[in-house]
Scaffold this motif. Structure first.
Motif, short mmCIF file in Angstrom:
data_model
loop_
_atom_site.label_atom_id
_atom_site.label_comp_id
_atom_site.label_asym_id
_atom_site.label_seq_id
_atom_site.Cartn_x
_atom_site.Cartn_y
_atom_site.Cartn_z
N SER A 1 -1.02 -6.69 6.54
CA SER A 1 -1.45 -8.08 6.37
C SER A 1 -2.65 -8.13 5.44
O SER A 1 -3.42 -7.17 5.33
CB SER A 1 -1.83 -8.68 7.73
N ASP A 2 -2.83 -9.26 4.79
CA ASP A 2 -3.98 -9.44 3.90
C ASP A 2 -5.27 -9.17 4.64
O ASP A 2 -5.49 -9.69 5.73
CB ASP A 2 -4.01 -10.87 3.35
N GLY A 3 -6.12 -8.33 4.06
CA GLY A 3 -7.42 -8.04 4.62
C GLY A 3 -7.43 -7.08 5.80
O GLY A 3 -8.48 -6.80 6.37
N GLU A 4 -6.28 -6.59 6.20
CA GLU A 4 -6.19 -5.69 7.36
C GLU A 4 -6.79 -4.33 7.02
O GLU A 4 -6.51 -3.75 5.97
CB GLU A 4 -4.73 -5.55 7.78
N ASP A 5 -7.62 -3.80 7.91
CA ASP A 5 -8.21 -2.47 7.76
C ASP A 5 -7.09 -1.44 7.88
O ASP A 5 -6.40 -1.38 8.91
CB ASP A 5 -9.26 -2.26 8.85
N LEU A 6 -6.92 -0.61 6.86
CA LEU A 6 -5.81 0.35 6.84
C LEU A 6 -5.88 1.38 7.97
O LEU A 6 -4.86 1.93 8.37
CB LEU A 6 -5.75 1.06 5.49
N ASP A 7 -7.07 1.62 8.50
CA ASP A 7 -7.22 2.56 9.62
C ASP A 7 -6.89 1.91 10.96
O ASP A 7 -6.80 2.59 11.98
CB ASP A 7 -8.65 3.11 9.68
N GLU A 8 -6.71 0.59 10.96
CA GLU A 8 -6.44 -0.15 12.20
C GLU A 8 -5.05 -0.78 12.22
O GLU A 8 -4.73 -1.51 13.16
CB GLU A 8 -7.50 -1.23 12.41
N VAL A 9 -4.24 -0.53 11.21
CA VAL A 9 -2.90 -1.13 11.15
C VAL A 9 -2.13 -0.74 12.41
O VAL A 9 -2.04 0.43 12.76
CB VAL A 9 -2.16 -0.67 9.88
N CYS A 10 -1.56 -1.77 13.07
CA CYS A 10 -0.86 -1.51 14.33
C CYS A 10 0.53 -2.14 14.39
O CYS A 10 1.25 -1.96 15.36
CB CYS A 10 -1.71 -2.00 15.50
N ASN A 11 0.92 -2.85 13.33
CA ASN A 11 2.22 -3.52 13.27
C ASN A 11 2.53 -3.71 11.80
O ASN A 11 1.93 -4.56 11.15
CB ASN A 11 2.12 -4.87 13.99
N VAL A 12 3.44 -2.90 11.25
CA VAL A 12 3.65 -2.93 9.80
C VAL A 12 5.07 -2.53 9.45
O VAL A 12 5.68 -1.69 10.10
CB VAL A 12 2.63 -2.00 9.09
N TYR B 1 0.90 -1.15 0.00
CA TYR B 1 0.00 0.00 0.00
C TYR B 1 0.94 1.20 0.00
O TYR B 1 1.72 1.40 0.92
CB TYR B 1 -0.92 0.04 1.23
N ARG B 2 0.89 1.99 -1.08
CA ARG B 2 1.85 3.08 -1.25
C ARG B 2 1.18 4.43 -1.02
O ARG B 2 0.05 4.65 -1.46
CB ARG B 2 2.46 3.02 -2.64
N VAL B 3 1.92 5.31 -0.35
CA VAL B 3 1.47 6.67 -0.13
C VAL B 3 2.56 7.59 -0.65
O VAL B 3 3.70 7.55 -0.17
CB VAL B 3 1.21 6.96 1.37
N ARG B 4 2.22 8.40 -1.66
CA ARG B 4 3.21 9.34 -2.22
C ARG B 4 2.91 10.73 -1.69
O ARG B 4 1.81 11.25 -1.84
CB ARG B 4 3.18 9.33 -3.74
N MET B 5 3.90 11.30 -1.05
CA MET B 5 3.84 12.67 -0.53
C MET B 5 4.73 13.53 -1.43
O MET B 5 5.39 13.01 -2.32
CB MET B 5 4.33 12.70 0.92
N ALA B 6 4.76 14.81 -1.19
CA ALA B 6 5.57 15.71 -2.01
C ALA B 6 7.06 15.36 -1.94
O ALA B 6 7.77 15.47 -2.94
CB ALA B 6 5.35 17.16 -1.58
N ASP B 7 7.53 14.90 -0.79
CA ASP B 7 8.97 14.69 -0.59
C ASP B 7 9.40 13.24 -0.42
O ASP B 7 10.59 12.97 -0.29
CB ASP B 7 9.43 15.48 0.64
N PHE B 8 8.47 12.32 -0.39
CA PHE B 8 8.83 10.92 -0.21
C PHE B 8 7.68 10.01 -0.61
O PHE B 8 6.54 10.46 -0.77
CB PHE B 8 9.25 10.62 1.23
N GLN B 9 8.01 8.72 -0.75
CA GLN B 9 6.99 7.70 -0.94
C GLN B 9 7.16 6.67 0.17
O GLN B 9 8.26 6.21 0.43
CB GLN B 9 7.11 7.00 -2.29
N ALA B 10 6.06 6.33 0.83
CA ALA B 10 6.07 5.29 1.85
C ALA B 10 5.35 4.07 1.30
O ALA B 10 4.25 4.18 0.77
CB ALA B 10 5.37 5.79 3.12
N SER B 11 6.01 2.93 1.41
CA SER B 11 5.44 1.66 0.94
C SER B 11 5.23 0.76 2.15
O SER B 11 6.18 0.36 2.81
CB SER B 11 6.37 0.98 -0.05
N PHE B 12 3.96 0.49 2.47
CA PHE B 12 3.59 -0.29 3.64
C PHE B 12 3.24 -1.72 3.24
O PHE B 12 2.71 -1.94 2.16
CB PHE B 12 2.36 0.33 4.32
#
Length: 141
Positions: A33-44, A19-30
């Motif tokens: 786990s399969d099926g994990e709610d992205l708002d509840e991720v607690c270990n990644v 799951y990739r998030v591109r910001m102005a200065d960086f890209q974060a690639s998370f």
């Protein structure tokens, strides 16, 4: 390199298994786990690529997840029966979720001092994060 103060993602979405998030200065690639709610991720695991091409990695845990793991390990041989928690490139944050963790990543990577990047492990390879990077065992989940 100057830091763009915008905290809004330019782009985000799935590039399986990332799951990739591109910001102005960086890209974060998370790697949730399969099926994990992205708002509840607690270990990644997260791989961050800065605009200068440098790459940083960390495993992000919430305080609640660390507590859960330590309780899970109580009465076992893991971490002396759950009496301590240690990970070489670990970051512990209060709030779960990819958005929260992206915001934290931005703050830590840009607050200016090398000391502030201590939890992040700089990667030597210039290759992009791939599914082969997902080698860390998640047996404790």
């Amino acid at each position: 390199m100057s830091h763009n103060t915008s905290s809004e993602p330019i782009e985000r979405g799935w590039d399986e298994p990332w799951y990739r998030v591109r910001m102005a200065d960086f890209q974060a690639s998370f790697l949730p786990s399969d099926g994990e709610d992205l708002d509840e991720v607690c270990n990644v695991d997260v791989f961050v690529t800065l605009m200068d091409g440098s790459r940083w990695t960390a495993t992000v845990f919430t305080v609640a997840e660390v507590e859960r793991l330590m309780k899970l390990w109580a009465g076992t041989d893991e971490a002396l029966g759950g009496r301590y928690f240690w990970v070489s490139d670990g970051l512990i944050v209060r709030d779960p979720g990819i958005d929260s963790m992206t915001s934290y990543s931005s703050s830590v990577l840009w607050c200016g001092s090398r000391e502030s990047r201590r939890p992040w492990r700089k990667r030597r390879s210039s290759r992009t994060a791939s599914s082969s990077d997902r080698t860390r065992s998640r047996k404790s989940r």
